[in-house]
Design a protein around this motif. Sequence first.
Motif, short mmCIF file in Angstrom:
data_model
loop_
_atom_site.label_atom_id
_atom_site.label_comp_id
_atom_site.label_asym_id
_atom_site.label_seq_id
_atom_site.Cartn_x
_atom_site.Cartn_y
_atom_site.Cartn_z
N ALA A 5 1.07 -1.41 0.03
CA ALA A 5 0.47 0.09 -0.63
C ALA A 5 1.36 1.05 -0.22
CB ALA A 5 -0.57 0.12 1.55
N ASN A 6 0.45 2.28 -0.74
CA ASN A 6 1.10 3.35 -1.05
C ASN A 6 1.19 4.46 0.23
OD1 ASN A 6 2.63 2.52 -3.71
ND2 ASN A 6 0.53 3.56 -4.29
N PHE A 7 2.41 5.05 0.78
CA PHE A 7 2.30 5.23 1.28
C PHE A 7 3.40 6.88 1.45
CE2 PHE A 7 4.77 7.08 5.79
CZ PHE A 7 4.02 7.49 6.93
N ASN A 8 2.71 8.06 0.61
CA ASN A 8 3.65 8.32 0.13
C ASN A 8 4.88 9.23 0.88
OD1 ASN A 8 2.51 7.73 -2.40
ND2 ASN A 8 0.64 9.44 -2.19
N GLU A 9 4.68 10.09 1.64
CA GLU A 9 5.89 10.90 2.50
C GLU A 9 6.80 10.07 2.41
OE1 GLU A 9 6.32 14.28 4.53
OE2 GLU A 9 4.27 13.60 4.20
N GLY A 10 7.48 11.02 1.94
CA GLY A 10 9.19 10.38 1.99
C GLY A 10 9.07 8.81 1.15
N GLY A 11 8.46 8.41 0.57
CA GLY A 11 8.99 7.47 -0.59
C GLY A 11 8.48 6.29 0.53
N TYR A 12 8.30 6.19 1.53
CA TYR A 12 7.97 5.05 2.14
C TYR A 12 5.98 4.57 1.60
CZ TYR A 12 10.98 6.75 5.60
OH TYR A 12 12.15 7.40 6.10
N TYR A 13 6.63 3.18 1.99
CA TYR A 13 5.11 2.48 1.61
C TYR A 13 5.13 1.29 2.53
CZ TYR A 13 8.25 -1.13 -1.02
OH TYR A 13 9.23 -2.29 -1.36
N PHE A 14 4.12 0.67 2.88
CA PHE A 14 3.57 -0.35 3.30
C PHE A 14 3.79 -1.82 2.62
CE2 PHE A 14 1.00 3.11 5.71
CZ PHE A 14 1.55 3.77 6.91
N GLU A 15 3.52 -3.21 3.21
CA GLU A 15 3.66 -4.19 2.74
C GLU A 15 3.48 -5.14 4.11
OE1 GLU A 15 7.37 -5.40 0.29
OE2 GLU A 15 6.84 -7.36 2.40
N ILE A 16 2.30 -6.19 3.53
CA ILE A 16 1.75 -7.18 4.26
C ILE A 16 1.77 -8.19 4.05
CG2 ILE A 16 -0.55 -7.96 4.89
CD1 ILE A 16 -1.64 -5.23 4.55
N ALA A 17 2.12 -8.88 4.61
CA ALA A 17 2.96 -10.96 4.27
C ALA A 17 2.22 -11.36 6.00
CB ALA A 17 4.61 -10.69 4.76
N ASP A 18 2.32 -12.43 5.59
CA ASP A 18 1.63 -14.15 6.16
C ASP A 18 2.59 -14.08 7.07
OD1 ASP A 18 2.63 -14.99 4.11
OD2 ASP A 18 0.67 -16.70 3.81
N LYS A 19 4.19 -14.12 6.83
CA LYS A 19 4.99 -14.74 7.55
C LYS A 19 6.14 -14.14 7.67
CE LYS A 19 7.48 -17.08 3.45
NZ LYS A 19 7.68 -17.97 2.70
N LEU A 20 7.01 -14.55 8.88
CA LEU A 20 8.40 -14.42 8.72
C LEU A 20 9.21 -14.87 8.68
CD1 LEU A 20 8.42 -12.15 12.34
CD2 LEU A 20 9.01 -11.25 10.16
N ASP A 21 10.46 -14.58 7.71
CA ASP A 21 11.35 -15.60 7.08
C ASP A 21 12.47 -15.51 7.84
OD1 ASP A 21 10.16 -16.97 4.84
OD2 ASP A 21 11.30 -15.17 3.51
N ILE A 22 13.01 -17.13 8.80
CA ILE A 22 13.63 -16.53 9.79
C ILE A 22 14.50 -15.96 9.69
CG2 ILE A 22 15.28 -18.54 11.08
CD1 ILE A 22 12.86 -19.82 11.33
N SER A 23 15.28 -16.48 7.95
CA SER A 23 16.75 -15.39 7.38
C SER A 23 16.46 -14.38 7.40
CB SER A 23 16.55 -16.42 6.15
OG SER A 23 15.33 -15.57 5.54
#
Length: 198
Positions: A5-23
């Motif tokens: 999802a876009n978050f235009n302030e400062g070039g940031y954006y959001f990302e949603i994930a369903d897992k955290l890779d141990i790496s």
Amino acid sequence: MGGVANFNEGGYYFEIADKLDISFMIETIKNSQIRVQFDTNFSQHSIKPDGGILFLRKQDDENFKKVLLITEAKRQGTNDERQKEGKKKQATGNAIERLGKNLTGIKAMLNHEKITPFVCFGWGCDFGPNVKSVLTKLNVLNEFYFLNKTYIFKADGNSNFNYFSPVSMYFREKKWEVDEMFDIMKEIAETSLRYYIF
């Protein structure tokens, strides 16, 4: 689940994930440069918090990936239903053991940050006020801090990396409504966002 999802302030954006890779978790710790020893034999695996993860990303830096919110949801306890059916009670605690495994890794990953943006919502008869054995397990998992209270920042301690890491653990018998969970998750994510970009 997953997406951006876009978050235009400062070039940031959001990302949603369903897992955290141990790496990723290990790499995050490595980047803090406060630890050098790692067992990477299991780095191809991942953990999957029930409610997913919200990341803050930056368009001009593919390596910028900060955790804004990790959410778990645990329903535990069918003894109320079993009792109605005339069946014997079952042992309590399985969901809490799974929660403890994930939380241990998450706390390690975020040890070098001043925040631990994690929340777990639990409901079911195992979390009733009279089921002291389960509530005790939750209290221990939360380093003896209160349940049903929002914690985002590390607490107490006396050095840069010697803090306790209480997290937001909301548990009760009654099922959580979406708007209740949303308000708490929003507060945690917004606080984390301010921590990283201001």
